[in-house]
Design a protein around this motif. Structure first.
Motif: not given
Length: 711
Positions: A122-127, A354-362, A404-412
């Motif tokens: 559950s905890p996300t990691d901003p690092i 925005d919400c999709l990006m929030s989900g993937i950014s976790g 990997l998901g954040a690296t690939i999807i967020i830039p798209l």
């Protein structure tokens, strides 16, 4: 010796990974660091035993303290609703809904173990996501939300994990005890962090007040604070050290409030030191994570009861589930929280993205891994912990999938291709050449006319003259603000000749630096009293407001005229008093907002009228050229009342982005004038080469601090 060798090896892997990251800018450094750890474990058979307690103390505590310290306080308060929602409600929802889903996927898994697995994820990691943020150009608001929730959700996630493990080990669970424990360790942990940082802030300010301005000393104090606070919270009070260090970081005095108490050198050295510490700790966390992944996979591969391919697919599905839960929660929350006119808009394409990006950014990271590693080997009765190997593998795989998901999807989603920036190496631009010439053979032996203090004063006076000549061609308010600060510096230099204490750059009724100050304050206070009397006579303010204002001004007058405190006693008296007043003001405004509304309006009227009266008197003194008051002193007082007036009348340009930008540009321009004046004195033989280098170094420190504020 093994510990030393391990540290050297891990740091070497970190350096190699970060060097490679500069050539492969599309890959976040965190992924390369994990890869370096994986390779070290596979080919060098490196194994590091990670203990939960020391890992949280050595790595998580300072990182979260630094995040809390640097987090924009205004944004934290503005986003308090969604941050608390994501950090507490979302964690609980993810644990409950996700636990049911995992039980559905793996029917043989005990309920408590299913909840334990999702709790650890559950905890996300901003690092991790920080290294993606610059490349992907994640919106500031979303980045603030992710960073803010990560400051709190580590505690809520670890508590859910703790009770999931306890339920698995003992076979018993008490919702009441878990709820009480959650609020106890969180609230008391926050109080411990607040009280301890308040004590340390007082100590640091007292050291500055006594002239102890060693920049290295203050940097060391800053670095050791989170370790002490975390240890005291966890081992002495048995509460959440994570919450304690987060609150301490948020309330730390170097977070833009009272920052003028510290010299530019202290601010610069402390910031640079924190850059180095966070850079190294962040990297080590992901290298350690990479080292642990092969061993988790090895145990899974050798386990005949679990299919490795199926476990990988399972981890991927669980990651998708976490993204979906986070997305749905974000969409529902934003749908019903952003309806200021009472109108609910269900569909919004912008909100969807925005919400999709929030989900993937976790992104999951260090806390998830260290919690998974802390799962006990056995349960009550000596039986093995159910599916421990599977839990450890799934946690490791979800971390990798989320990165990997954040690296690939967020830039798209953001359609950005900017190069990746890593926290710590993009703090600010490279420092200018500080002109430190240590060649003793070329030392100037020309007789010295000016000491460093005398030369510094002369440089400041010339800079002020230059700025005043330009004032008519620029924005007067911007020039007045910068000139006032230089006048503070000159005046404080005079005070330092007879007082070893460090003087701040503020004019204040509580910081009287001499007899002339006291006399001028007395004149200004009399003007303010006249203004109060006039307002009361005209029935513009209430009786209560009149009494409060007259008592307050009388108290200030008495303190200035009858100042007999020892400097140490006075410092701590004022420190305690300010803290008490801030707490009382916060509580009073929270519970009696309606009662003080009228008094606040009267207070603003009184302050505006008093400032105008004082400015009229100061202008009169300035035009009459009173010999007892220097021009600079009157000018400083005028700036004080003008700033107050602008703030009260809602036209405080100091908070305008344009004003701040113009002021910053003028500050840098003024520093270039200082460099030119230093060079002139050096060429004229009025200062030595060593003195010129010292002056230039101080100028560069000031410029670095300006650049630091920009970043």
């Amino acid at each position: 010796m093994e510990i030393v060798e391990s540290i050297i090896l891990i740091l070497s892997l970190l350096i190699i990974a970060n060097i490679i990251s500069h050539y492969f800018v599309s890959i976040p450094p965190s992924l390369l660091q994990i890869a370096a750890g994986v390779l070290a474990a596979l080919f060098m058979h490196v194994r590091v035993s990670v203990d939960t307690d020391w890992f949280l103390l050595a790595f998580i505590a300072p990182i979260l303290f630094n995040d809390g310290n640097n987090f924009p306080k205004r944004e934290l308060w503005k986003l308090k609703g969604p941050i608390l929602g994501n950090a507490i409600v979302l964690v609980i929802i993810s644990t409950l809904v996700g636990g049911v889903f995992v039980k559905f996927l793996i029917p043989s898994l005990p309920w408590a173990t299913a909840f334990t697995l999702v709790a650890v994820l559950s905890p996300t990691d901003p690092i991790a996501v920080q290294s993606i943020a610059k490349k992907a150009h994640i919106p500031d608001k979303l980045m603030h939300l992710i960073s803010g929730e990560s400051l709190i959700n580590d505690a809520s996630g670890l508590i859910c994990f703790k009770y999931g493990v306890a339920a698995t080990v003992t076979g018993a669970f008490s919702l009441q005890n878990a709820t009480i424990d959650f609020f106890h360790i969180s609230i008391v942990g926050a109080l411990v962090g607040a009280v301890m940082i308040w004590i340390f802030n007082g100590i640091r300010l007292y050291l500055i007040n006594q002239g102890v301005d060693d920049s290295i000393l203050h940097a060391i104090i800053q670095i050791i604070l989170p370790f002490i606070i975390y240890y005291v919270a966890e081992d002495i009070f048995d509460v959440s050290g994570v919450v304690a260090v987060v609150i301490a970081g948020i309330l730390n005095i170097t977070s833009s409030r009272n920052i003028s108490s510290f010299t530019p050198e202290i601010r610069l050295v402390t910031s640079r030191t924190w850059d180095l510490v966070v850079y190294v700790l962040n990297g080590i966390v992901f290298v350690l994570l990479g080292i642990e992944i092969p061993f988790a996979m090895e145990e899974l591969v050798h386990n005949d009861n679990i299919n490795t391919f199926y476990a990988t697919i399972l981890a991927f599905i669980i990651w998708i589930m976490l993204v979906v839960i986070r997305f749905v929660w974000s969409y529902i929350y934003t749908t019903f929280s952003n309806n200021g006119a009472g109108k609910v808009t269900i569909w919004s394409k912008t909100r969807l993205y925005d919400c999709l990006m929030s989900g993937i950014s976790g992104v999951r990271g260090a806390v998830t891994m260290v919690a998974a590693l802390s799962i006990p080997m056995t349960i009550k009765g000596g039986a093995p912990f159910p599916s421990r190997t599977l839990l450890l593998f799934v946690a490791s795989a979800v971390i990798v999938f989320s990165l990997l998901g954040a690296t690939i999807i967020i830039p798209l989603l953001t359609k950005s291709s900017a190069p990746v920036a890593y926290r710590g190496n993009t703090f600010m631009s490279d420092k200018d050449d500080m002109d430190n010439d240590d060649d003793d053979d070329d030392e100037d032996i020309t007789p010295i006319e000016f000491t460093q203090k005398e030369a510094n004063r002369l440089v400041l006076e010339k800079t002020i003259k230059k700025l005043r000549n330009e004032m008519d061609d620029g924005v007067p308010a911007v020039y007045s603000s910068v000139i006032a600060e230089y006048l503070y510096d000159i005046r404080n230099m005079g005070v330092r000749n007879t007082n070893t204490q460090v003087i701040t750059r503020q004019i204040s009724k509580r910081r009287v630096k001499g007899k002339k100050d006291a006399e001028l304050w007395d004149i200004c206070f009399n003007c303010e009293l006249d203004a109060v009397e006039e307002l009361y006579t005209n029935h513009d303010i209430s009786d209560d407001s009149y009494d409060v204002a007259t008592r307050k001004i009388a108290k200030y007058k008495k303190e200035i005229v009858h100042r007999r405190y020892n400097s140490t006693v006075e410092f701590f008296y004022n420190y305690f008093r300010r803290t008490f007043q801030q707490i009382r003001r916060w509580i009073y405004r929270s519970v009696k907002y309606d009662d003080i509304k009228q008094m606040n309006q009267d207070s603003i009227k009184i302050s505006i009228a008093g400032a105008k009266k004082a400015l009229e008197k100061l202008q009169e003194l300035n035009e009459s050229e009173h010999e007892e008051f220097t021009d600079n002193l009157i000018y400083i007082f005028q700036r004080h009342y003008e700033d107050r007036l602008e703030l009260l009348e809602g036209r405080y340009r100091g908070r305008s982005p344009q004003f701040s930008s113009d002021r910053m540009a003028l500050e840098i321009k003024a520093l270039s004038y200082q460099r030119a004046f230093v060079q002139d004195m050096l060429e004229q033989g009025k200062v030595s080469k060593a003195t010129a280098n010292e002056l230039r170094q101080n100028i560069n420190y000031s410029e670095e601090v300006i650049n630091m504020d920009v970043d």
